[in-house]
Design a protein around this motif. Structure first.
Motif, PDB file in Angstrom:
ATOM      1  N   LEU A 190       0.982  -1.177   0.092  1.00  0.00           N
ATOM      2  CA  LEU A 190       0.047   0.055   0.019  1.00  0.00           C
ATOM      3  C   LEU A 190       0.906   1.212  -0.049  1.00  0.00           C
ATOM      4  O   LEU A 190       1.728   1.509   0.944  1.00  0.00           O
ATOM      5  CB  LEU A 190      -0.787   0.044   1.157  1.00  0.00           C
ATOM      6  CG  LEU A 190      -1.694   1.177   1.241  1.00  0.00           C
ATOM      7  CD1 LEU A 190      -2.713   1.340   0.176  1.00  0.00           C
ATOM      8  CD2 LEU A 190      -2.793   1.550   2.919  1.00  0.00           C
ATOM      9  N   ALA A 191       1.065   1.978  -1.060  1.00  0.00           N
ATOM     10  CA  ALA A 191       1.568   3.274  -1.258  1.00  0.00           C
ATOM     11  C   ALA A 191       0.547   4.374  -0.751  1.00  0.00           C
ATOM     12  O   ALA A 191      -0.395   4.419  -1.766  1.00  0.00           O
ATOM     13  CB  ALA A 191       2.206   3.531  -2.747  1.00  0.00           C
ATOM     14  N   VAL A 192       1.135   5.241   0.162  1.00  0.00           N
ATOM     15  CA  VAL A 192      -0.066   6.138   0.625  1.00  0.00           C
ATOM     16  C   VAL A 192       0.447   7.618   0.265  1.00  0.00           C
ATOM     17  O   VAL A 192       1.755   7.963   0.473  1.00  0.00           O
ATOM     18  CB  VAL A 192      -0.018   6.001   2.192  1.00  0.00           C
ATOM     19  CG1 VAL A 192      -1.160   7.191   2.580  1.00  0.00           C
ATOM     20  CG2 VAL A 192      -0.501   4.700   2.518  1.00  0.00           C
ATOM     21  N   THR A 193      -0.245   8.506  -0.306  1.00  0.00           N
ATOM     22  CA  THR A 193       0.119   9.756  -0.796  1.00  0.00           C
ATOM     23  C   THR A 193      -0.999  10.793  -0.137  1.00  0.00           C
ATOM     24  O   THR A 193      -1.758  10.356   0.685  1.00  0.00           O
ATOM     25  CB  THR A 193       0.113   9.814  -2.273  1.00  0.00           C
ATOM     26  OG1 THR A 193      -1.413   9.716  -2.516  1.00  0.00           O
ATOM     27  CG2 THR A 193       0.838   8.778  -3.013  1.00  0.00           C
ATOM     28  N   PHE A 194      -0.460  12.055  -0.542  1.00  0.00           N
ATOM     29  CA  PHE A 194      -1.546  12.945   0.068  1.00  0.00           C
ATOM     30  C   PHE A 194      -2.447  13.795  -0.882  1.00  0.00           C
ATOM     31  O   PHE A 194      -3.358  14.470  -0.566  1.00  0.00           O
ATOM     32  CB  PHE A 194      -0.524  14.223   0.597  1.00  0.00           C
ATOM     33  CG  PHE A 194      -0.111  13.979   1.976  1.00  0.00           C
ATOM     34  CD1 PHE A 194      -0.733  14.589   3.291  1.00  0.00           C
ATOM     35  CD2 PHE A 194       0.932  12.981   2.345  1.00  0.00           C
ATOM     36  CE1 PHE A 194      -0.271  14.309   4.346  1.00  0.00           C
ATOM     37  CE2 PHE A 194       1.375  12.672   3.368  1.00  0.00           C
ATOM     38  CZ  PHE A 194       0.869  13.293   4.475  1.00  0.00           C
ATOM     39  N   THR A 195      -2.373  13.482  -2.377  1.00  0.00           N
ATOM     40  CA  THR A 195      -3.249  13.948  -3.032  1.00  0.00           C
ATOM     41  C   THR A 195      -3.542  12.677  -4.198  1.00  0.00           C
ATOM     42  O   THR A 195      -2.920  11.835  -4.433  1.00  0.00           O
ATOM     43  CB  THR A 195      -2.596  15.189  -3.977  1.00  0.00           C
ATOM     44  OG1 THR A 195      -1.663  14.478  -4.944  1.00  0.00           O
ATOM     45  CG2 THR A 195      -2.404  16.123  -3.115  1.00  0.00           C
ATOM     46  N   THR A 196      -4.928  12.824  -4.437  1.00  0.00           N
ATOM     47  CA  THR A 196      -5.626  11.980  -5.496  1.00  0.00           C
ATOM     48  C   THR A 196      -4.628  11.689  -6.749  1.00  0.00           C
ATOM     49  O   THR A 196      -4.310  10.815  -7.259  1.00  0.00           O
ATOM     50  CB  THR A 196      -6.846  12.090  -5.970  1.00  0.00           C
ATOM     51  OG1 THR A 196      -7.673  12.217  -4.648  1.00  0.00           O
ATOM     52  CG2 THR A 196      -7.369  11.134  -6.862  1.00  0.00           C
ATOM     53  N   ARG A 197      -4.172  13.135  -7.169  1.00  0.00           N
ATOM     54  CA  ARG A 197      -3.423  13.195  -8.268  1.00  0.00           C
ATOM     55  C   ARG A 197      -1.975  12.428  -8.227  1.00  0.00           C
ATOM     56  O   ARG A 197      -1.483  11.686  -9.054  1.00  0.00           O
ATOM     57  CB  ARG A 197      -2.863  14.569  -8.725  1.00  0.00           C
ATOM     58  CG  ARG A 197      -2.312  14.767 -10.045  1.00  0.00           C
ATOM     59  CD  ARG A 197      -2.120  16.520 -10.249  1.00  0.00           C
ATOM     60  NE  ARG A 197      -1.555  16.836 -11.687  1.00  0.00           N
ATOM     61  CZ  ARG A 197      -0.723  16.389 -12.352  1.00  0.00           C
ATOM     62  NH1 ARG A 197       0.405  15.860 -11.444  1.00  0.00           N
ATOM     63  NH2 ARG A 197      -0.177  16.599 -13.435  1.00  0.00           N
ATOM     64  N   ALA A 198      -1.397  12.572  -7.054  1.00  0.00           N
ATOM     65  CA  ALA A 198      -0.052  12.079  -6.803  1.00  0.00           C
ATOM     66  C   ALA A 198      -0.264  10.338  -6.775  1.00  0.00           C
ATOM     67  O   ALA A 198       0.477   9.672  -7.135  1.00  0.00           O
ATOM     68  CB  ALA A 198       0.397  12.450  -5.643  1.00  0.00           C
ATOM     69  N   ALA A 199      -1.257   9.936  -6.085  1.00  0.00           N
ATOM     70  CA  ALA A 199      -1.720   8.681  -6.195  1.00  0.00           C
ATOM     71  C   ALA A 199      -1.811   7.917  -7.804  1.00  0.00           C
ATOM     72  O   ALA A 199      -1.459   6.837  -7.902  1.00  0.00           O
ATOM     73  CB  ALA A 199      -2.921   8.284  -5.374  1.00  0.00           C
TER      74      ALA A 199
END
Length: 685
Positions: free
Chosen positions: A58-67
């Motif tokens: 699971l890779a966790v990001t702060f924005t939907t765009r980064a995900a």
């Protein structure tokens, strides 16, 4: 894909990240050093070597765009099964899945904004709701919730953390408590409660925790310097004592402390995980050596401990030196920037590769006017999301319908034909909303041309599928226009040419930054702005707000020692910059350092003689009483006695002078500024 192919093309530090396939791993990644490349190749290498199962990551990001970008890169690297989500998306997915099983019934509805519920809470407390004020209260509630501060604890904690709430702290606490009661009664979730409840469900239900931990065994967290206590709580709950964790971040880009984010989880990672592998990425592939040198000097002048710095090493060819320009007023500054944009465009720099960055959104107005007058298209970043615009939604619906009846027409002509029916013309309209609508449609048409050029066999169904994927990932197509954005909104982006404007004390650092930590965060904002530029960089400031106004502004203290003629060093100053600290605020009467909040607001020691027009102070109090009576609010909510006295003592003549007084602020300036200046001038209201 062969594991060796995954490592091909990585620099030594990026390769070290990729080969550290098991945690704990801490990647300290400077701006422009290829951190996304490093972590995606790490995940792909771990998958292709069999070290991990793709569905277990699971890779966790702060924005939907980064995900979305992570998913796209992982698909290209042959690791499509890896999940990449924001904290909130991952938590909501788990909460929704387990809710019927562990709680029962339908899961609560998620609200996008706290303001509507806060309006009801204010009415319940017999307050006259003010939407602008309640937006600021919502921000305070969000900070409290991510910091795990209950309503009754808010006043003491707000004082401890030097918060500046828009109304009295006790009133914020009452609204916070009423908001929470209404939210629970109406079966609603806000973004903070999503994280909190997910952590609670995992903690209280061992079978749920076991199922989640069986699914996800390996975690990657991007932008780790922006993690807040609530997100850290959820992450620790997911891990359940395991340490197969890779975190990536840059202490130099910590700019969200006001929301509750803290870099301490990144800077103390090795204390929490003594056996962690630590890799520093410092090779900057984004910016020219001239831009990189300036970025290093900006951050080196701060007071943060030296071991937290990442000194970047430029990898690009030489470029032009950054320029520092002083203007008489903001209008002249905006007009000059418009001329510079035109010159760069004439030299071949695309408009979409230029940006004007400022500290607060209110600074955009003169640039919007100057660009409109010069006929330069521009885009306001931070406004409505591209795929949520009415014309974009309409276009996607029409394209989707046409795709179902696709006859195999060439993609670009088909898209152009469909969009002509909703307003796409060969030439753009003059301006305003019509121009914005046209720019949106033109961006879709241009995307179709780019897709067709990359894949001549692509047809309308393929294009619609790509649009829907982009919408889900908030990956808007590039639009032709200069970006206007705040420094916060610009983080994570880059352009060929960047104009950093409005660099004056009181704006950067912002007037609210009173503590050394707050001032240092403002310095990091400037660093973020500098590192957005690939090649061309201009830093500018105006001595007055309006033409003919008093030229009393001071260039940002962060420019001291790094600009020609700067106060602490001349043009011959070496890259090594003397250590600088925030300038103390001194009494304008006796020169002593001001410590207390009241003294700092007054600009003098409380024991020093006051110099003000008593009649003016009485006029200000009379005006305040009338405003409070009309709005049905206590007078102190308009301005406190201390702020009114400070206004009377300084008798500001312009909005910028008024903004420099502690206790005014941008919101109150917009709401009351013109009226206060009329009172000072003695004009009838």
């Amino acid at each position: 894909m062969n594991p060796a192919d995954v490592l091909a093309g990585l620099d030594p530090e990026q390769r070290a990240v990729a080969e550290a396939v098991r945690g704990p791993v801490c990647v300290l990644a400077g701006a422009g050093t290829g951190k996304t490349r490093a972590i995606t190749h790490r995940i792909a290498y771990a998958v292709h070597t069999g070290a991990v199962e793709p569905t277990g990551v699971l890779a966790v990001t702060f924005t939907t765009r980064a995900a979305g970008e992570l998913k796209q890169r992982l698909r290209a690297l042959g690791a499509p099964g890896v999940q990449a989500r924001t904290f909130h998306a991952a938590a909501l997915r788990q909460l929704t899945y387990f809710w019927p099983k562990v709680i029962g019934g339908d899961p609560p509805r998620v609200i996008e904004s706290k303001v509507p519920l806060l309006i009801d809470a204010a009415r319940m407390l017999r307050r006259n709701p003010d939407r602008a004020e309640l937006r600021d209260v919502a921000s305070e509630i969000e900070w409290a919730k991510v910091s795990q501060i209950a309503p009754e604890e808010y006043p003491a904690q707000a004082a401890k953390h030097r918060r500046t709430p828009p109304i009295e702290a006790a009133e914020v606490a009452r609204l916070y408590d009423a908001y929470e009661r209404l939210r629970r009664e109406r079966h609603l979730l806000d973004f903070e409660t999503i994280l909190e409840l997910t952590a609670a469900v995992l903690t209280e239900h061992r079978e749920v925790a076991g199922q989640v931990r069986q699914q996800y065994r390996h975690f990657v967290v991007d932008e780790y310097q922006d993690v807040n206590p609530l997100q850290k709580l959820l992450l620790d709950t997911w891990l359940g004592g395991r340490d197969d964790l890779c975190v990536v971040g840059d202490p130099n880009q910590t700019i969200y402390s006001f929301t509750g984010a803290t870099p301490r989880y990144l800077t103390t990672f090795t204390a929490e995980h003594p056996d962690a592998t630590v890799v520093k990425l410092v090779r900057d592939y984004r910016s020219t050596p001239q831009v990189v040198e300036l970025a290093n000097r900006v951050i080196a002048a701060g007071s943060r401990p030296r071991h937290h710095h990442l000194e970047l090493i430029a990898q690009r060819p030489e470029g032009p030196k950054p320029s520092f320009v002083e203007y008489d007023d903001e209008v002249a500054e905006a007009q000059a920037v418009a001329r510079q944009v035109t010159k760069l465009a004439d030299k071949g720099v695309p408009l979409r590769e230029m940006a004007v960055l400022f500290r607060i959104n209110a600074q955009s107005e003169p640039y919007e006017q100057a660009f409109a007058k010069a006929g330069i298209p521009y885009l306001l970043r931070g406004a409505e999301r591209f795929f949520e615009r009415a014309e974009v939604r309409q276009a996607v619906v029409l394209l989707r319908g046409a795709a179902r009846a696709d006859q195999g027409e060439p993609l670009a002509p088909a898209v152009h034909h469909i969009l002509q029916g909703v307003g796409l013309t060969p030439e753009p309209p003059g301006g305003g909303q019509a121009r914005e609508r046209w720019e949106s449609l033109k961006a879709i048409a241009q995307l179709a041309e780019d897709v067709a050029a990359a894949d001549p066999a692509a047809r309308l169904p393929d294009f619609v599928a790509d649009l829907e994927r982009r919408a889900a990932e908030q990956h808007a197509p590039p639009m032709e226009g200069v970006t206007l954005a705040s420094l916060h909104a610009a983080k994570g982006l880059e352009w060929d040419a960047v104009f950093l404007v409005g660099l004056v004390d009181g704006t950067l650092p912002i007037i609210y930054a009173e503590t050394p930590d707050q001032v240092e965060e403002e310095r990091r904002l400037l660093y973020v702005g500098v590192t957005r530029a690939r090649e061309h960089l201009q830093l500018s400031w105006a001595l007055a707000r309006s033409p003919g106004g008093r030229r009393g502004r001071r260039p940002s203290r962060f420019l001291d020692g790094i600009r020609p003629g700067g106060s602490s060093a001349g043009p011959a100053a070496a890259p090594r910059v003397s250590r600088a600290v925030a300038a103390p605020l001194r009494c304008r009467v006796c020169g002593a350092t001001l410590v207390s909040v009241t003294d700092r607001k007054l600009g003098r020691c409380s024991g020093c003689p006051a110099d003000y027009d008593e009649a003016l102070l009485e006029r200000l109090k009379g005006w305040r009483a009338a405003v409070a009576r009309t709005a049905g609010i206590p007078p102190y909510v308009v301005f406190t006695d201390v702020t009114l006295q400070a206004i009377a003592e300084r008798a500001p003549l312009t909005e910028q002078d008024l903004l420099s007084i502690a206790g005014v602020g941008r919101v109150k300036l917009d709401r009351y500024g013109a009226a206060v200046l009329e009172v000072i001038r003695g004009e009838d209201l």
